[in-house]
Design a protein around this motif. Sequence first.
Motif, mmCIF file in Angstrom:
data_model
loop_
_atom_site.group_PDB
_atom_site.id
_atom_site.type_symbol
_atom_site.label_atom_id
_atom_site.label_comp_id
_atom_site.label_asym_id
_atom_site.label_seq_id
_atom_site.Cartn_x
_atom_site.Cartn_y
_atom_site.Cartn_z
ATOM 1 N N VAL A 67 -25.146 41.982 61.212
ATOM 2 C CA VAL A 67 -25.930 40.777 61.480
ATOM 3 C C VAL A 67 -26.244 40.811 62.970
ATOM 4 O O VAL A 67 -25.344 40.692 63.807
ATOM 5 N N VAL A 68 -27.498 41.006 63.298
ATOM 6 C CA VAL A 68 -27.910 41.293 64.670
ATOM 7 C C VAL A 68 -28.461 40.038 65.331
ATOM 8 O O VAL A 68 -29.424 39.437 64.839
ATOM 9 N N ALA A 69 -27.864 39.658 66.454
ATOM 10 C CA ALA A 69 -28.322 38.496 67.215
ATOM 11 C C ALA A 69 -29.538 38.871 68.038
ATOM 12 O O ALA A 69 -29.526 39.876 68.752
ATOM 13 N N ALA A 70 -30.592 38.082 67.944
ATOM 14 C CA ALA A 70 -31.823 38.411 68.663
ATOM 15 C C ALA A 70 -32.687 37.181 68.833
ATOM 16 O O ALA A 70 -33.023 36.514 67.849
ATOM 17 N N ASN A 71 -33.060 36.909 70.081
ATOM 18 C CA ASN A 71 -34.036 35.860 70.370
ATOM 19 C C ASN A 71 -35.316 36.429 70.961
ATOM 20 O O ASN A 71 -36.366 35.803 70.875
ATOM 21 N N GLY A 72 -35.228 37.611 71.591
ATOM 22 C CA GLY A 72 -36.389 38.226 72.211
ATOM 23 C C GLY A 72 -37.014 39.291 71.335
ATOM 24 O O GLY A 72 -36.405 39.770 70.375
ATOM 25 N N GLN A 79 -28.811 43.908 58.340
ATOM 26 C CA GLN A 79 -28.894 43.305 57.015
ATOM 27 C C GLN A 79 -29.024 41.790 57.166
ATOM 28 O O GLN A 79 -29.309 41.085 56.209
ATOM 29 N N GLY A 80 -28.793 41.349 58.405
ATOM 30 C CA GLY A 80 -28.981 39.948 58.734
ATOM 31 C C GLY A 80 -29.462 39.804 60.166
ATOM 32 O O GLY A 80 -29.243 40.685 61.000
ATOM 33 N N ASN A 109 -31.222 38.789 55.636
ATOM 34 C CA ASN A 109 -30.730 37.413 55.636
ATOM 35 C C ASN A 109 -30.892 36.807 57.029
ATOM 36 O O ASN A 109 -30.837 37.510 58.042
ATOM 37 N N ARG A 110 -31.072 35.497 57.067
ATOM 38 C CA ARG A 110 -31.323 34.808 58.328
ATOM 39 C C ARG A 110 -30.216 33.777 58.590
ATOM 40 O O ARG A 110 -30.017 32.854 57.794
ATOM 41 N N TYR A 111 -29.538 33.962 59.712
ATOM 42 C CA TYR A 111 -28.414 33.110 60.094
ATOM 43 C C TYR A 111 -28.808 32.247 61.282
ATOM 44 O O TYR A 111 -29.412 32.732 62.242
ATOM 45 N N LEU A 112 -28.426 30.980 61.253
ATOM 46 C CA LEU A 112 -28.704 30.075 62.358
ATOM 47 C C LEU A 112 -27.398 29.500 62.893
ATOM 48 O O LEU A 112 -26.603 28.921 62.144
ATOM 49 N N ASN A 113 -27.185 29.688 64.200
ATOM 50 C CA ASN A 113 -26.041 29.083 64.874
ATOM 51 C C ASN A 113 -26.379 27.617 65.144
ATOM 52 O O ASN A 113 -27.095 27.296 66.088
#
Length: 291
Positions: free
Chosen positions: A169-174, A186-187, A226-230
């Motif tokens: 699950v890869v964190a990315a905003n940019g 995969q996320g 899949n899309r995860y939201l903190n």
Amino acid sequence: MRAGIVILPEHRWWIAEAKWRAAEEYGFHHAWTYDHLGWRSLVDGPWFGAVPTLTAAALVTSRIRLGTFVASPNFRHPVPFARELLTLDDVSDGRFTLGVGAGGEGYDTAVMGGRAPLPRDRTARFGEFVELLDQLLVKDRTSWHGEFFTAEDARSAPGCVQRPRMPFVVAANGPKAMKVAAQFGQGWVTTGPPADDHEAWWRGVAELSEQFTETLLTTGRVARVNRYLNLDSAPVYSLSSVECFTDAVGRAAELGFTDVVAHWPRHDGIYAGSESVIEEIAADVLPVLGR
């Protein structure tokens, strides 16, 4: 929609164990912990390692997925880290998810005496970190000579329980980090934009979700991501009340997120709240998610 909970690694195990057991008993779909050497305002308080904590959590649970939220190359090299990930995957019997991000400035960098890399170098290092981890976890032997990391004939036996490897699950905003998420994840997880206004934060989340959709189309990614939201990057703590959590989950679902992540209430400071809210959510909200 699936819901996850972050349990910060700040308690001795005789206290923390009950929280990890409860996360599973309450019906959360996944549980996470931070992978830092120290974190923000809590840097002077108690803090434990993510990998041993998740290993212990795997031994006292049987169903819930476990993960890092998130690991980064700030103080990790892919070769020894891959061995730790293989072990977590094995001990958890295939319930481990690797949450991974680029890392930022702060204690994790300063404590080791280094300088925080420039933003462009941090993103490039992150891409190399994820790509090398992918190879180390999938291939029997890996050699790599990159700008930031090197591996010489690294072995990976016996391989992951989950094939070909545990999900990333890869964190990315940019945009550059989103390409990493589109290629290897995969996320995808986002914290949303920096914002003091609650509605502005949600508008920013919607924009980031649209950008990630465009990234998937541009890179030709066909498989589902899949899309995860903190939820707790918002100006309002999601577990301040049952109503607040329910509202956040509904908004996230409308924007196409498959998973939301909240933080276990603390007695004071950041994420301050009452554990009774979790109990109410477990009784009234979690049972209807995913129906």
